[in-house]
Enzyme design. Structure first.
Site, short mmCIF file in Angstrom:
data_model
loop_
_atom_site.label_atom_id
_atom_site.label_comp_id
_atom_site.label_asym_id
_atom_site.label_seq_id
_atom_site.Cartn_x
_atom_site.Cartn_y
_atom_site.Cartn_z
N SER A 98 35.33 34.87 32.34
CA SER A 98 34.20 35.39 31.59
C SER A 98 34.42 35.18 30.08
CB SER A 98 33.98 36.86 31.94
OG SER A 98 32.75 37.32 31.49
N ASP A 230 26.33 35.03 40.59
CA ASP A 230 26.83 35.69 39.37
C ASP A 230 25.64 36.26 38.62
OD1 ASP A 230 27.84 36.33 36.81
OD2 ASP A 230 29.42 34.82 37.00
N HIS A 259 30.22 37.70 39.84
CA HIS A 259 30.94 37.50 38.58
C HIS A 259 32.40 37.93 38.71
CE1 HIS A 259 31.25 36.80 34.31
NE2 HIS A 259 31.74 38.01 34.11
#
Length: 279
Positions: A98, A230, A259
């Site tokens: 991320s 996601d 995610h």
């Protein structure tokens, strides 16, 4: 071993360093608003495979200093470089999730490659090239999405973090999801360890930083992993574009993965990352 390194601008950065110092190092870069603890499943796995594993807490996150400055991708990358230089990491694999994927892109392009320290990179559910909708990237998310994050965080950070972890982050809001309360609790614990200010200002860092040039500069082999479910960083404006911009990319899109797949699907991701490292 865990310890601290002090950056050039005086920030104490916490890091873990496990394994033989003669082994090939793997350095992990965590997501927002978490800490190096988010890599537990990967650090234990790769340590068991004979690697040296390192992870640090980003400034303002986890156990690192809660300073009121430098919450931007440039400083994140420089802090990672301070850890890598302090430990004299060579031939290293850098893996980022991320926001940590943006940190990896910035670190490798601006520090690691010029210093000859990096062998390969892995981007997992990563934010580059940019999350925000712009003229250059019209498939991005509108600013009101990120303004909403700021409002939620400022109004009641503890409740906001609980809702993120219990909802879209791991896909626990999907019908039939295998909800794991302890995973939610651990996400919340990590988030609440850090600084509200670092988290607030970090939203701008992960959403508005255009890293096109960073990606284009990374000439070494890079594995790009993203889930097609996601809900936090949509894969079509992230992983797909990363693979197009990186000179030497391998892209893998996982059907139905969230995610937070590095935690809830650690067995799958760990095996794929190991295969990439060993190739």
């Amino acid at each position: 071993m865990s310890n601290f390194v002090t950056t050039a601008d005086g920030v104490d950065i916490f890091y873990k360093d496990w394994g033989s110092k003669d082994a090939q190092p793997i350095m992990f870069h965590h997501g927002w608003p978490l800490s190096s603890d988010d890599w537990d499943a990967q650090m234990l796995f790769f340590l068991s495979k004979g690697y040296r594993v390192i992870a640090h807490d980003r400034r303002g996150h986890g156990r690192s200093a809660q300073v009121d400055f430098g919450h931007d991708m440039g400083h994140y990358a420089a802090d990672a470089a301070a850890v890598a230089e302090h430990l004299n990491l060579r031939n290293a694999i850098h893996i980022g999730h991320s926001t940590g994927g943006g940190e990896v892109a910035a670190y490798v392009a601006r520090h690691g490659l010029p210093q000859g320290r990096v062998a390969k990179a892995v981007l997992v559910s990563a934010v580059p090239p940019i999350m925000l909708k712009t003229d250059r990237y019209p498939g991005g998310l509108p600013m009101d999405v990120f303004d909403g994050l700021r409002v939620g965080l400022a109004a009641n950070r503890a409740q906001f973090f609980r809702e993120v972890a219990a909802g879209p982050f791991y896909g626990f809001n999907r019908e039939g999801a295998d909800v794991k309360p302890a995973v939610i609790d651990n996400w919340w614990r990590q988030g609440m360890m850090g600084s509200a200010l670092a988290h607030y200002e970090g939203i701008k860092a992960f959403s508005e930083t255009d890293q096109t040039d960073d990606l284009k500069a990374i000439t070494l082999p890079t594995l790009v992993l993203h889930g097609d479910d996601d809900q936090v960083v949509p894969y079509s404006n992230a992983g797909v574009l990363q693979a197009e911009l990186l000179p030497d990319a391998t892209l893998k899109i996982y059907a139905g993965f969230s995610h937070g797949m590095l935690t809830v699907n650690a067995d799958v991701l760990n095996a794929d990352i190991l295969a990439f490292i060993q190739a």
